[in-house]
Design a protein around this motif. Sequence first.
Motif, PDB file in Angstrom:
ATOM      1  N   ILE A  63     -25.999  15.732  -8.914  1.00  0.00           N
ATOM      2  CA  ILE A  63     -25.415  14.513  -9.489  1.00  0.00           C
ATOM      3  C   ILE A  63     -24.715  13.681  -8.417  1.00  0.00           C
ATOM      4  CG2 ILE A  63     -23.871  13.569 -11.244  1.00  0.00           C
ATOM      5  CD1 ILE A  63     -23.999  16.126 -12.766  1.00  0.00           C
ATOM      6  N   GLN A  64     -24.984  12.389  -8.482  1.00  0.00           N
ATOM      7  CA  GLN A  64     -24.163  11.422  -7.756  1.00  0.00           C
ATOM      8  C   GLN A  64     -23.338  10.657  -8.793  1.00  0.00           C
ATOM      9  OE1 GLN A  64     -25.538   9.179  -4.221  1.00  0.00           O
ATOM     10  NE2 GLN A  64     -27.606   9.620  -4.996  1.00  0.00           N
ATOM     11  N   TYR A  65     -22.078  10.423  -8.479  1.00  0.00           N
ATOM     12  CA  TYR A  65     -21.198   9.705  -9.398  1.00  0.00           C
ATOM     13  C   TYR A  65     -20.605   8.501  -8.686  1.00  0.00           C
ATOM     14  CZ  TYR A  65     -17.063   8.631 -12.233  1.00  0.00           C
ATOM     15  OH  TYR A  65     -16.100   7.995 -12.977  1.00  0.00           O
ATOM     16  N   PHE A  66     -20.702   7.329  -9.321  1.00  0.00           N
ATOM     17  CA  PHE A  66     -20.157   6.101  -8.754  1.00  0.00           C
ATOM     18  C   PHE A  66     -19.283   5.405  -9.788  1.00  0.00           C
ATOM     19  CE2 PHE A  66     -24.255   6.754  -6.638  1.00  0.00           C
ATOM     20  CZ  PHE A  66     -23.889   6.680  -5.300  1.00  0.00           C
ATOM     21  N   PHE A  67     -18.184   4.854  -9.327  1.00  0.00           N
ATOM     22  CA  PHE A  67     -17.320   4.040 -10.183  1.00  0.00           C
ATOM     23  C   PHE A  67     -17.313   2.625  -9.633  1.00  0.00           C
ATOM     24  CE2 PHE A  67     -13.536   2.053 -11.786  1.00  0.00           C
ATOM     25  CZ  PHE A  67     -13.333   2.600 -13.038  1.00  0.00           C
ATOM     26  N   LYS A  68     -17.534   1.651 -10.492  1.00  0.00           N
ATOM     27  CA  LYS A  68     -17.585   0.251 -10.070  1.00  0.00           C
ATOM     28  C   LYS A  68     -16.876  -0.613 -11.097  1.00  0.00           C
ATOM     29  CE  LYS A  68     -21.393  -1.962 -11.216  1.00  0.00           C
ATOM     30  NZ  LYS A  68     -21.012  -2.341 -12.601  1.00  0.00           N
ATOM     31  N   GLU A  69     -16.590  -1.848 -10.722  1.00  0.00           N
ATOM     32  CA  GLU A  69     -16.000  -2.801 -11.660  1.00  0.00           C
ATOM     33  C   GLU A  69     -16.980  -3.092 -12.786  1.00  0.00           C
ATOM     34  OE1 GLU A  69     -14.689  -6.331  -9.756  1.00  0.00           O
ATOM     35  OE2 GLU A  69     -13.145  -5.333  -8.553  1.00  0.00           O
ATOM     36  N   ASN A  70     -16.430  -3.401 -13.950  1.00  0.00           N
ATOM     37  CA  ASN A  70     -17.261  -3.656 -15.116  1.00  0.00           C
ATOM     38  C   ASN A  70     -18.139  -4.888 -14.915  1.00  0.00           C
ATOM     39  OD1 ASN A  70     -17.376  -5.229 -18.023  1.00  0.00           O
ATOM     40  ND2 ASN A  70     -17.727  -3.038 -18.185  1.00  0.00           N
ATOM     41  N   SER A  71     -19.442  -4.721 -15.140  1.00  0.00           N
ATOM     42  CA  SER A  71     -20.374  -5.839 -14.987  1.00  0.00           C
ATOM     43  C   SER A  71     -21.501  -5.788 -16.007  1.00  0.00           C
ATOM     44  CB  SER A  71     -20.975  -5.841 -13.577  1.00  0.00           C
ATOM     45  OG  SER A  71     -21.676  -4.632 -13.331  1.00  0.00           O
ATOM     46  N   GLY A  72     -21.479  -4.806 -16.898  1.00  0.00           N
ATOM     47  CA  GLY A  72     -22.531  -4.685 -17.892  1.00  0.00           C
ATOM     48  C   GLY A  72     -23.562  -3.643 -17.513  1.00  0.00           C
ATOM     49  N   GLY A  74     -26.946  -3.666 -17.454  1.00  0.00           N
ATOM     50  CA  GLY A  74     -28.065  -4.026 -16.593  1.00  0.00           C
ATOM     51  C   GLY A  74     -27.697  -3.963 -15.122  1.00  0.00           C
ATOM     52  N   ALA A  75     -26.568  -4.565 -14.769  1.00  0.00           N
ATOM     53  CA  ALA A  75     -26.112  -4.543 -13.376  1.00  0.00           C
ATOM     54  C   ALA A  75     -25.786  -3.125 -12.925  1.00  0.00           C
ATOM     55  CB  ALA A  75     -24.896  -5.451 -13.216  1.00  0.00           C
ATOM     56  N   SER A  76     -25.268  -2.309 -13.835  1.00  0.00           N
ATOM     57  CA  SER A  76     -24.949  -0.920 -13.496  1.00  0.00           C
ATOM     58  C   SER A  76     -26.218  -0.113 -13.240  1.00  0.00           C
ATOM     59  CB  SER A  76     -24.131  -0.278 -14.619  1.00  0.00           C
ATOM     60  OG  SER A  76     -22.869  -0.902 -14.735  1.00  0.00           O
ATOM     61  N   ARG A  77     -27.253  -0.377 -14.012  1.00  0.00           N
ATOM     62  CA  ARG A  77     -28.528   0.297 -13.753  1.00  0.00           C
ATOM     63  C   ARG A  77     -29.078  -0.097 -12.382  1.00  0.00           C
ATOM     64  NH1 ARG A  77     -29.811  -2.049 -19.144  1.00  0.00           N
ATOM     65  NH2 ARG A  77     -28.998  -0.575 -20.691  1.00  0.00           N
ATOM     66  N   ASN A  78     -29.026  -1.388 -12.056  1.00  0.00           N
ATOM     67  CA  ASN A  78     -29.474  -1.839 -10.737  1.00  0.00           C
ATOM     68  C   ASN A  78     -28.668  -1.165  -9.635  1.00  0.00           C
ATOM     69  OD1 ASN A  78     -31.308  -3.545 -11.961  1.00  0.00           O
ATOM     70  ND2 ASN A  78     -30.061  -5.381 -11.713  1.00  0.00           N
ATOM     71  N   TYR A  79     -27.354  -1.081  -9.838  1.00  0.00           N
ATOM     72  CA  TYR A  79     -26.457  -0.441  -8.869  1.00  0.00           C
ATOM     73  C   TYR A  79     -26.886   1.004  -8.627  1.00  0.00           C
ATOM     74  CZ  TYR A  79     -21.900   0.946  -6.861  1.00  0.00           C
ATOM     75  OH  TYR A  79     -20.892   1.423  -6.045  1.00  0.00           O
ATOM     76  N   GLY A  80     -27.196   1.715  -9.709  1.00  0.00           N
ATOM     77  CA  GLY A  80     -27.618   3.103  -9.572  1.00  0.00           C
ATOM     78  C   GLY A  80     -28.952   3.235  -8.870  1.00  0.00           C
ATOM     79  N   GLN A  82     -30.271   1.208  -6.706  1.00  0.00           N
ATOM     80  CA  GLN A  82     -30.110   0.876  -5.292  1.00  0.00           C
ATOM     81  C   GLN A  82     -29.601   2.058  -4.475  1.00  0.00           C
ATOM     82  OE1 GLN A  82     -27.440  -2.430  -5.728  1.00  0.00           O
ATOM     83  NE2 GLN A  82     -29.064  -3.920  -6.100  1.00  0.00           N
ATOM     84  N   ARG A  83     -28.912   2.989  -5.124  1.00  0.00           N
ATOM     85  CA  ARG A  83     -28.305   4.122  -4.427  1.00  0.00           C
ATOM     86  C   ARG A  83     -29.031   5.439  -4.669  1.00  0.00           C
ATOM     87  NH1 ARG A  83     -25.332   0.072  -5.226  1.00  0.00           N
ATOM     88  NH2 ARG A  83     -23.587  -0.480  -3.858  1.00  0.00           N
ATOM     89  N   ALA A  84     -30.062   5.399  -5.484  1.00  0.00           N
ATOM     90  CA  ALA A  84     -30.819   6.617  -5.793  1.00  0.00           C
ATOM     91  C   ALA A  84     -31.781   6.960  -4.660  1.00  0.00           C
ATOM     92  CB  ALA A  84     -31.578   6.425  -7.097  1.00  0.00           C
ATOM     93  N   SER A  85     -32.105   8.224  -4.545  1.00  0.00           N
ATOM     94  CA  SER A  85     -32.983   8.683  -3.463  1.00  0.00           C
ATOM     95  C   SER A  85     -34.417   8.914  -3.928  1.00  0.00           C
ATOM     96  CB  SER A  85     -32.435   9.984  -2.865  1.00  0.00           C
ATOM     97  OG  SER A  85     -32.378  11.002  -3.849  1.00  0.00           O
ATOM     98  N   GLY A  86     -34.681   8.858  -5.231  1.00  0.00           N
ATOM     99  CA  GLY A  86     -36.018   9.138  -5.741  1.00  0.00           C
ATOM    100  C   GLY A  86     -36.971   7.971  -5.575  1.00  0.00           C
ATOM    101  N   ASN A  87     -38.250   8.218  -5.909  1.00  0.00           N
ATOM    102  CA  ASN A  87     -39.257   7.150  -5.865  1.00  0.00           C
ATOM    103  C   ASN A  87     -39.667   6.685  -7.258  1.00  0.00           C
ATOM    104  OD1 ASN A  87     -40.952   9.199  -6.776  1.00  0.00           O
ATOM    105  ND2 ASN A  87     -41.936   9.516  -4.783  1.00  0.00           N
ATOM    106  N   TYR A  88     -39.111   7.334  -8.305  1.00  0.00           N
ATOM    107  CA  TYR A  88     -39.358   6.899  -9.675  1.00  0.00           C
ATOM    108  C   TYR A  88     -38.073   7.094 -10.463  1.00  0.00           C
ATOM    109  CZ  TYR A  88     -42.612   5.499 -13.358  1.00  0.00           C
ATOM    110  OH  TYR A  88     -43.284   4.783 -14.328  1.00  0.00           O
ATOM    111  N   PHE A  89     -37.591   5.997 -11.049  1.00  0.00           N
ATOM    112  CA  PHE A  89     -36.299   6.013 -11.739  1.00  0.00           C
ATOM    113  C   PHE A  89     -36.499   6.182 -13.244  1.00  0.00           C
ATOM    114  CE2 PHE A  89     -35.560   2.774  -8.200  1.00  0.00           C
ATOM    115  CZ  PHE A  89     -35.178   3.758  -7.292  1.00  0.00           C
TER     116      PHE A  89
END
Length: 320
Positions: A63-72, A74-80, A82-89
């Motif tokens: 597990i990777q855990y990230f805390f970010k400012e509230n943005s909704g 959709g933006a949180s999924r994009n954030y995740g 961008q930081r994921a190491s896999g080739n299929y999300f």
Amino acid sequence: MTLSNFSFSIIIPVYNRPQEIDELLESLIKQNFSDTFEIVIVEDGSENSSQEIVNKYANELNIQYFFKENSGAGASRNYGMQRASGNYFIILDSDVIVPPQYLSEVKKALKLNYTDAYGGPDAAHKSFTNLQKAINYSMTAVLTTGGIRGKKNAVGKFQPRSFNLGLSKTAFEKTNGFSKMKTGEDIDLTFRLWKNGFQTQLIEKAFVYHKRRSTIQQFFKQTFSFGTARPILNKKYPETAKITYWFPSLFIIGFDVSIIMAIFGFNQLLYCYGLYFILIFIDSLLQNKNIAVAFLSVITSFTQFIGYGIGFLESKFFKK
């Protein structure tokens, strides 16, 4: 591009719902899946953090855990992604529970018929409350939604929903993921995937148990939001507009007309509505084997039509 080796990263945005994350991670431990996979939790500015829950599973799951400012979401999924190491999300909502075979079914389906995006159905677990089962019925039944959320014979080109959605890294990088839309962002993504030449599919066996923690009032607000999003999408992608998107609004208008007609002694149209709701009751009873769920299914289905129909009309004619 077709992947020969899959490296799955599961992206989960969460907002003030640590209990949901606990149940979801518990279900992911039980996957009968031999490959390694990564989980990326994105805390979207929550006041009630899930970090303690995530730490509980740190020794059993990657597990990777990230805390970010509230943005909704959709933006949180994009954030995740961008930081994921896999080739299929694999994107899941925090209020789902994943059956043990989920990842195996996804991999099997993609190897047989590769697409850069997929969606899966939602189902009601036997442990769900009667209201949760009724809401699930209303959202998935052929009599209410035409089965567009997971009945393969009822759909053409499948439009994945964000509670259970897969997306290749290639497709994410090409489309930049979810837009800034607060509702309908998953359908918006699907249309942009198609415009960029990517294919989508429904994987029927990759279902999740969608544990919506909704009251009737919350369900109304949710369906109202769905309704307001559709005219915006129709305007943005006019080639995707369909007459069927008007059906909930026409249903509500017709119901109002039937009441007015009944006042003047013309009951035929009101009888038609009565017959329709009797059919919903019977269909839900056959599926759920529970009279209380069947009765609630009539209420949740009517709520769904009112919410979506009014939201659609307001967005179409009263919002600029």
